[in-house]
Design a protein around this motif. Structure first.
Motif, mmCIF file in Angstrom:
data_model
loop_
_atom_site.group_PDB
_atom_site.id
_atom_site.type_symbol
_atom_site.label_atom_id
_atom_site.label_comp_id
_atom_site.label_asym_id
_atom_site.label_seq_id
_atom_site.Cartn_x
_atom_site.Cartn_y
_atom_site.Cartn_z
ATOM 1 N N PRO A 651 55.671 188.153 98.021
ATOM 2 C CA PRO A 651 56.471 189.210 98.354
ATOM 3 C C PRO A 651 56.930 190.121 97.258
ATOM 4 N N ASP A 652 56.342 190.097 95.995
ATOM 5 C CA ASP A 652 56.532 191.109 94.755
ATOM 6 C C ASP A 652 55.683 192.039 94.799
ATOM 7 N N PHE A 653 54.397 192.107 95.338
ATOM 8 C CA PHE A 653 53.465 193.222 95.307
ATOM 9 C C PHE A 653 53.485 193.506 93.702
ATOM 10 N N ASP A 654 53.399 192.628 92.927
ATOM 11 C CA ASP A 654 53.227 193.008 91.658
ATOM 12 C C ASP A 654 51.739 192.700 91.298
ATOM 13 N N PRO A 655 50.943 193.357 90.582
ATOM 14 C CA PRO A 655 49.525 193.140 90.320
ATOM 15 C C PRO A 655 49.333 191.989 89.458
ATOM 16 N N ALA A 656 50.551 191.772 88.563
ATOM 17 C CA ALA A 656 50.252 190.517 87.897
ATOM 18 C C ALA A 656 50.687 189.166 88.371
ATOM 19 N N MET A 657 51.085 189.235 89.602
ATOM 20 C CA MET A 657 51.677 188.069 90.089
ATOM 21 C C MET A 657 50.964 187.685 91.657
ATOM 22 N N PRO A 658 50.554 186.515 91.788
ATOM 23 C CA PRO A 658 49.972 186.085 92.851
ATOM 24 C C PRO A 658 50.903 186.074 94.052
ATOM 25 N N PRO A 659 50.474 185.637 95.235
ATOM 26 C CA PRO A 659 51.436 185.359 96.615
ATOM 27 C C PRO A 659 52.244 184.370 96.135
ATOM 28 N N ARG A 660 53.631 184.521 96.516
ATOM 29 C CA ARG A 660 54.668 183.503 96.067
ATOM 30 C C ARG A 660 55.246 183.142 97.349
ATOM 31 N N PRO A 661 55.173 181.675 97.918
ATOM 32 C CA PRO A 661 55.769 181.296 99.131
ATOM 33 C C PRO A 661 57.295 181.503 99.012
ATOM 34 N N ALA A 662 58.088 181.932 100.039
ATOM 35 C CA ALA A 662 59.428 182.384 99.876
ATOM 36 C C ALA A 662 60.177 182.186 100.918
ATOM 37 N N VAL A 663 61.867 181.885 100.905
ATOM 38 C CA VAL A 663 62.455 181.658 101.642
ATOM 39 C C VAL A 663 63.096 182.910 102.139
ATOM 40 N N VAL A 664 63.437 183.462 103.559
ATOM 41 C CA VAL A 664 63.622 184.711 103.836
ATOM 42 C C VAL A 664 64.786 184.692 104.681
ATOM 43 N N VAL A 665 66.078 185.484 104.215
ATOM 44 C CA VAL A 665 67.291 185.527 105.014
ATOM 45 C C VAL A 665 67.265 186.855 105.947
ATOM 46 N N VAL A 666 67.477 186.373 107.124
ATOM 47 C CA VAL A 666 67.640 187.344 108.387
ATOM 48 C C VAL A 666 69.000 187.609 108.560
ATOM 49 N N THR A 667 69.575 188.841 108.802
ATOM 50 C CA THR A 667 70.905 189.136 109.231
ATOM 51 C C THR A 667 70.697 190.640 110.054
ATOM 52 N N LYS A 668 71.741 190.564 110.926
ATOM 53 C CA LYS A 668 71.793 191.880 111.791
ATOM 54 C C LYS A 668 72.386 192.867 110.944
ATOM 55 N N GLN A 669 71.998 194.179 111.370
ATOM 56 C CA GLN A 669 72.227 195.182 110.582
ATOM 57 C C GLN A 669 73.573 195.557 111.160
ATOM 58 N N GLY A 670 74.735 195.747 110.072
ATOM 59 C CA GLY A 670 76.238 196.025 110.595
ATOM 60 C C GLY A 670 76.687 194.707 111.102
ATOM 61 N N GLY A 671 76.122 193.298 110.829
ATOM 62 C CA GLY A 671 76.754 192.292 111.167
ATOM 63 C C GLY A 671 76.861 191.842 112.601
#
Length: 676
Positions: A651-671
């Motif tokens: 998720p970094d899209f950094d040329p010095a960093m490989p892909p990294r597994p990650a936890v994503v938080v999903v919320t509704k815009q405005g709550g």
């Protein structure tokens, strides 16, 4: 096909794909009564296929909406999921439905303690990894620390590692005998497995953040976390090793895939493909482990579990993973592990009363009388679905509640032709589970759960993965796929021979009671592209081209009782052209059997989690192994990923960093509540 053939197959892009391809080979010798035969007997060819979809079967599976023109069906059956469906596809990014935010919360290597060093991908150490977020995050759970639910503990499993995109300059290790895996790299891998408990907090802006100074924060790993053993196999002769002559303690947990949270707030870690971590120096001419020198009964047991798999080199530096030196060590894995996230000093417990197999998950609920019920699938082709029911009832006493996982009965499912499911007790002395058949006590039954289930005549399934119970006595069973089912084993009805797409079964326990000894079953959906007749998919006709999917894996039931399904196609996503994602699947009324796409992964990533907070305003999902699986099918990339040349740097899209597994938080815009 041998292990060596799979390793050298040019179409297989990484070790994880090779591992899964090898596991396509069933270990169950008892394939005489498959779920395909049962389904074929229940739904005849004539009922299922008369023109496009037969009236009788389509109505039985989906209700009358399937018989109504699409516009009428939409009016008659209002969706319970209020969101604009996402478009399918596959690219380097993650995507979520319009009107929602999907923010990265935790990535592999992120520090989780105040003392942890910042992540340095070019200078990794085991000591640092033990204080940093682990690799390949799978199950995600949450338990609140305050009444509002705005502060709590996130509990995350770390299933396995992909060394070719994890370490610089290393490449595929299974193809060259793991020559590049130094003792330090092996220890880093071990430190990256296991689980993470970390405190998180929702800020007034609505965003969640990690509390790095949280007093509960810790890593649980196979490198250094001591665990105790409870239940029928505790202290058993077959659990004893040189390091643990009492058979009561073990270091660590392996291949933690899905999991669960108990009603009293503890975290359950399921040990799945543990067999792949064990090693031997005794090989035959095909490079396959040679078990001919073992006693016949011991070789049979190991073969039934696929031990030793030799997909990791840990046994070259840690004797406990070498079966030549520690033949009982494999018996100490393949269990459900309970962790108290609120007590960092508490030793995790391996509960042997829940059986030893490749646990995909361990979702809990309660019987009508308050007893604890745990559902867990054995994720292998032609293996079984299980349910555990405690003897005692859930109470306010934490210590007593934990004992429920050691005092109860494990059952295995038999799916009958008339639509009945019967739960068969795995109890020593019952039927064939006797000393004459190799079961001297209940400890043997639990250590060799697969062999006991074979003898009881359980129904071999198409990779049973997550099983999500609902409060009304329903259970939704994810059957991911089964590429090894032969045409002569099934009818053309359902499921399909050589199924690449899987299906979902709905169980209704008798009286709406999860503690019942039997119930009924039916098919909710049959996955794959409904526009291709040869696939034989079955969806409600209101399902769009965006909404159908293949290979259901993890699932969740939200506070409104709605089913959400995530997918794991592995390296076979090219068969659908879709990346893995999260789908909202209707289970009720006129819309039953309809699916809508809500979130999709970057290329090569698997959709894991999902987990909703109690207020349904936050959804946690996990993306593991981004940029790895099936990258040869990504248009414009069309090659295998490596650390230096990955298909995505999400998720970094950094040329010095490989892909990294990650936890994503999903919320509704405005709550507000998700999809409401």
């Amino acid at each position: 096909m041998t292990r060596r053939d799979i390793i050298n197959d040019p179409s297989i892009g990484n070790k994880a794909e090779a591992y899964e391809a090898f596991d396509d080979i069933p270990t169950n010798p008892n394939l005489s009564s498959t779920i395909g035969e049962v389904v074929a007997a229940r739904y005849s060819r004539r009922d299922m296929f008369k023109g496009a979809l037969a009236v009788t079967t389509t109505t039985a599976l989906f209700g009358t909406s399937a018989m109504i023109a699409p516009k009428q069906a939409a009016a008659a059956g209002t969706s319970r999921y209020n969101f604009t469906e996402l478009e399918w596809g596959n690219d380097t990014m993650h995507h979520v439905a319009e009107g929602y935010d999907a923010e990265i919360l935790l990535r592999w290597g992120d520090p989780i303690t105040a003392e942890a060093p910042e992540f340095d991908v070019m200078n990794q150490t085991a000591a640092a990894q033990l204080q940093q977020f682990g690799y390949n995050n799978d199950y995600v759970g949450f338990t609140a620390l305050n009444e509002a639910g705005t502060r709590g503990l996130l509990c995350v499993n770390h299933e396995y590692t992909n060394e070719e995109v994890m370490f610089p300059g290393l490449g595929r290790q299974d193809r060259d005998g793991f020559r590049g895996m130094t003792p330090e790299l092996i220890d880093i891998e071990m430190a990256a497995h296991g689980g993470t408990v970390v405190e998180i907090e929702k800020e007034t802006t609505g965003e969640w953040r990690v509390e790095r100074n949280g007093k509960y924060n810790r890593r649980i790993t196979p490198l250094n976390t001591q665990m105790t053993i409870s239940g029928p196999a505790a202290g058993h002769a077959r659990m004893k090793t040189n390091a643990d002559p009492e058979g009561m303690t073990v270091i660590g947990t392996l291949n933690n895939c899905a999991g669960g949270m108990t009603p009293w707030g503890t975290y359950l870690m399921a040990e799945e493909n543990f067999h792949g971590y064990f090693w031997t120096s005794k090989l035959d001419g095909d490079g396959k482990p040679d078990l001919s020198t073992l006693p016949a009964d011991e070789a049979k047991r190991h073969n039934r579990y696929g031990v030793p798999g030799m997909w990791y080199a840990w046994g070259t530096t840690h004797d406990r993973f070498d079966i030549d030196k520690e033949p009982n060590e494999p018996n100490r894995y393949g269990w459900i592990v309970e962790v108290d996230p609120r007590n960092p000093d508490a030793m995790p417990v391996k509960h042997t009363a829940l059986g030893r197999f490749r646990h995909e998950g361990c979702e809990t609920t309660q019987a009508a009388d308050g007893r604890l019920v745990v559902y867990s699938g054995d994720d292998n082709r032609f293996d079984y679905q299980y349910k555990y029911v405690s003897n005692g009832t859930v109470s306010e006493d934490m210590a007593a509640n934990s004992k429920l996982l050691s005092d109860g009965t494990l059952f295995v499912a038999r799916f009958d032709e008339d639509g009945t499911i019967v739960w068969l007790p795995l109890v020593h002395g019952t039927g064939p589970l006797t000393a004459e058949n190799g079961f001297n006590d209940q400890g043997d039954v639990m250590i060799d759960t697969r062999l006991a289930a074979d003898l009881l005549g359980a129904t071999p399934m198409d990779r049973p993965e997550d099983a999500q119970p609902r409060g009304d006595g329903s259970v939704y069973l994810m059957l991911t796929n089964n590429s090894k089912r032969k045409p002569d084993a099934v009818d053309a009805a359902n499921p399909r021979p050589e199924s690449s797409f899987g299906h979902i079964i709905e169980i209704k326990e008798d009286g709406g009671d999860h503690g019942a000894p039997k119930g009924t079953w039916s098919i909710l959906v049959k996955c794959g592209d409904p526009s291709v007749a040869e696939v034989g998919a079955l969806w409600n006709p209101e399902t769009s081209q965006n909404g159908w999917f293949g290979s259901p894996d993890n699932a969740a039931i939200d506070a409104d009782g709605r089913l959400w399904v995530s997918t794991d196609q592995g390296g076979n996503w090219g068969k659908t052209g879709k990346s893995d994602g999260l789908y909202a699947v209707e289970t009720e009324g006129e819309a039953r059997g309809t699916s809508k796409l809500f979130f999709r992964c970057p290329v090569g990533g698997e959709m894991c989690g999902p987990y909703f907070t109690d207020d349904q305003e936050t959804l946690f999902v996990a993306v593991q192994h981004p940029g790895t699986d099936g990258t040869k099918d990504l248009v414009g990339f069309e090659r295998d990923s490596t650390f230096e040349d990955p298909a995505t740097r999400w998720p970094d899209f950094d040329p010095a960093m490989p892909p990294r597994p990650a936890v994503v938080v999903v919320t509704k815009q405005g709550g507000g509540k998700i999809a409401v």
